[in-house]
Design a protein around this motif. Sequence first.
Motif, short mmCIF file in Angstrom:
data_model
loop_
_atom_site.label_atom_id
_atom_site.label_comp_id
_atom_site.label_asym_id
_atom_site.label_seq_id
_atom_site.Cartn_x
_atom_site.Cartn_y
_atom_site.Cartn_z
N LEU A 21 -30.75 16.85 5.53
CA LEU A 21 -30.44 15.34 5.77
C LEU A 21 -29.21 15.16 6.90
CD1 LEU A 21 -30.99 13.92 2.01
CD2 LEU A 21 -32.62 14.17 4.05
N ALA A 22 -28.25 16.04 6.75
CA ALA A 22 -27.33 15.92 7.60
C ALA A 22 -27.67 16.29 8.97
CB ALA A 22 -25.97 16.84 7.05
N ASP A 23 -28.52 17.26 9.46
CA ASP A 23 -28.82 17.63 10.61
C ASP A 23 -30.10 16.70 11.37
OD1 ASP A 23 -27.00 19.78 10.93
OD2 ASP A 23 -28.45 21.26 9.89
N ALA A 24 -30.70 16.08 10.49
CA ALA A 24 -31.88 15.39 10.82
C ALA A 24 -31.55 14.09 11.67
CB ALA A 24 -32.70 14.73 9.49
N ILE A 25 -32.54 13.78 12.41
CA ILE A 25 -32.53 12.63 13.49
C ILE A 25 -33.31 11.63 12.76
CG2 ILE A 25 -33.12 11.48 15.46
CD1 ILE A 25 -32.63 14.13 16.90
N TYR A 26 -32.56 10.29 12.44
CA TYR A 26 -33.28 9.10 11.99
C TYR A 26 -33.68 7.91 13.10
CZ TYR A 26 -31.45 11.01 8.09
OH TYR A 26 -31.00 12.18 6.94
N LEU A 27 -34.99 8.14 13.54
CA LEU A 27 -35.67 7.29 14.52
C LEU A 27 -36.14 6.26 14.14
CD1 LEU A 27 -36.29 7.22 17.65
CD2 LEU A 27 -38.38 8.41 16.87
N SER A 28 -35.64 4.90 14.67
CA SER A 28 -36.29 3.66 14.26
C SER A 28 -36.64 2.58 15.22
CB SER A 28 -35.20 3.14 13.04
OG SER A 28 -34.11 2.60 13.96
N SER A 29 -37.58 1.74 14.97
CA SER A 29 -38.02 0.58 15.69
C SER A 29 -38.24 -0.44 14.78
CB SER A 29 -39.29 1.01 16.55
OG SER A 29 -39.89 0.04 17.14
N ILE B 128 -28.61 4.85 4.42
CA ILE B 128 -29.16 6.32 5.20
C ILE B 128 -27.92 7.43 5.39
CG2 ILE B 128 -30.24 7.52 7.05
CD1 ILE B 128 -31.95 5.29 7.16
N TYR B 129 -26.66 6.59 5.69
CA TYR B 129 -25.54 7.41 6.03
C TYR B 129 -25.17 7.81 4.83
CZ TYR B 129 -20.64 8.16 7.33
OH TYR B 129 -19.51 8.71 7.40
N GLU B 130 -25.13 6.90 3.67
CA GLU B 130 -24.23 7.38 2.26
C GLU B 130 -25.17 8.63 1.74
OE1 GLU B 130 -24.39 3.98 -0.28
OE2 GLU B 130 -22.41 3.31 0.73
N MET B 131 -26.61 8.71 1.93
CA MET B 131 -27.33 9.61 1.69
C MET B 131 -27.11 10.96 2.50
SD MET B 131 -30.59 7.22 1.08
CE MET B 131 -31.77 8.71 0.63
N GLY B 132 -26.46 10.86 3.41
CA GLY B 132 -25.85 12.20 4.16
C GLY B 132 -26.54 12.29 5.87
N GLY B 133 -27.48 10.96 6.05
CA GLY B 133 -27.81 10.86 7.54
C GLY B 133 -26.49 10.66 8.33
N ARG B 134 -26.47 11.41 9.64
CA ARG B 134 -25.42 11.27 10.48
C ARG B 134 -26.01 11.03 11.97
NH1 ARG B 134 -23.41 10.57 6.52
NH2 ARG B 134 -21.71 11.48 5.39
N LYS B 135 -27.28 11.39 12.22
CA LYS B 135 -27.67 11.13 13.64
C LYS B 135 -28.79 10.10 13.62
CE LYS B 135 -27.13 16.20 14.82
NZ LYS B 135 -27.78 17.37 15.24
N PHE B 136 -28.52 9.03 14.30
CA PHE B 136 -29.43 7.90 14.49
C PHE B 136 -29.75 7.68 15.90
CE2 PHE B 136 -27.01 7.52 10.77
CZ PHE B 136 -27.72 6.95 9.91
N ALA B 137 -31.17 7.43 15.99
CA ALA B 137 -31.84 7.11 17.11
C ALA B 137 -32.46 5.90 17.17
CB ALA B 137 -32.77 8.11 17.66
N PHE B 138 -31.99 4.76 17.83
CA PHE B 138 -32.33 3.24 17.89
C PHE B 138 -33.22 3.03 19.10
CE2 PHE B 138 -28.49 3.69 15.46
CZ PHE B 138 -28.74 3.30 14.30
N GLN B 139 -34.53 2.61 18.84
CA GLN B 139 -35.07 1.95 19.85
C GLN B 139 -34.96 0.76 19.77
OE1 GLN B 139 -39.22 3.22 21.57
NE2 GLN B 139 -40.02 1.31 20.50
N ASN B 140 -34.30 -0.19 20.78
CA ASN B 140 -34.08 -1.62 20.47
C ASN B 140 -35.42 -2.46 20.65
OD1 ASN B 140 -34.58 -1.92 23.38
ND2 ASN B 140 -32.45 -2.15 23.70
#
Length: 389
Positions: free
Chosen positions: A167-175, A214-226
């Motif tokens: 979860l810490a290494d993962a990328i969280y990609l969103s739109s 997501i951050y509180e759950m361990g997520g650190r890398k976020f990719a946002f498509q605006n």
Amino acid sequence: MEPAATSSIRSLLYIMLLLYSSLPIATATSQGDESRQANNKHVAVFVFGDSLFDPGNNNYLYVSIEGKANFTPYGESLFEYPTGRFCDGRTVPDFAATYLNLPLWEPYLQPGSHNFSKGANFASAGAGVLEESSPDRLYSQKQLKYFKEVANLLKQQLGDAEAKKILADAIYLSSFGGVDYMTFIRSISNPTELQQREHVNKVIGNFTDVIKEIYEMGGRKFAFQNVGPLGCTLRMKQEYDLSGGACVEVLQEIASLHNSLLSNVTTKLQSQLSGFDYVIFDFFNSLKDMINYPTKYGFNVSEIACCGIGSRRGFECGRVKQYELCSGPNEYVFFDGGHQSEHANSILSNFLWNGGSDFTWPISMKQLYELNSTIPIEILSKDKLLFSM
């Protein structure tokens, strides 16, 4: 017999020669190992969003046909059958998966076993940040709930330490956001500037809550498509009966406001949250540039969709018998009235992954992938933060 001094000198030279000759070999081996480690680096990706990212989750929801793409001609260019993607082939998350040596996405809701150590795609066509925008779709909080279930499953299967590392290494990609604003202007046809700002603030506020969870759950890398140029999609141009390159300005203004606030929020989050890293992909301006200057990107058509009915083929792709279909989707920016062709998605995903343009900041997704994340002590010591439901 040679003098002892000469023998000693020769021995010393021989030893020095051996040491010197070994240096390039050791250096090359070290670099090779580092290269192999980089190429073999495993990073999971968790995808959240709407129809732009949906790999077919809506196939498994009880929604109307307007919310699905599980019929021809969707999927014709690559899969040769409809997968539920609103495209003739791959979407931006599919290309991102390819860059990361991950398989193309399967819907999270698809029955059967899944390898969640590589991530999951929760995106749902028609999904908004707000529940009221799309109560029958996987709106943001529903997608977050499914992500929490995946996190708990990883803990059960792999143990706490390995799950937290993934979860810490993962990328969280969103739109997210487009659906919220399309729904908004259909409920209030001519909103005031105050109403626009209040609604955008509400969307951004709720989305920020999702990011923080997501951050509180361990997520650190976020990719946002605006949010993209909503008012310039062919569906909206046809609905508003606009001619030439005109766009629905109220939608453009709302999308621009959202994107400005998203940039501000992510900057603040990075300053407030330890280890928070992100990339923003400017979908708004990159797609708009593609629409305005199609030949610059290798397209012939940007003002008519490949598939649909009406003056711009903005509606009903595949849903009615009389729909029109082009012979070469790669020549079109849009496959249907609201979604890009696979060719367009390949170009957009290149901007996201490689950066090097005005469309991606402050780093590229590739650079985000290469960052090493550390799991803070408080996350390691508080299971409730990582695996709370």
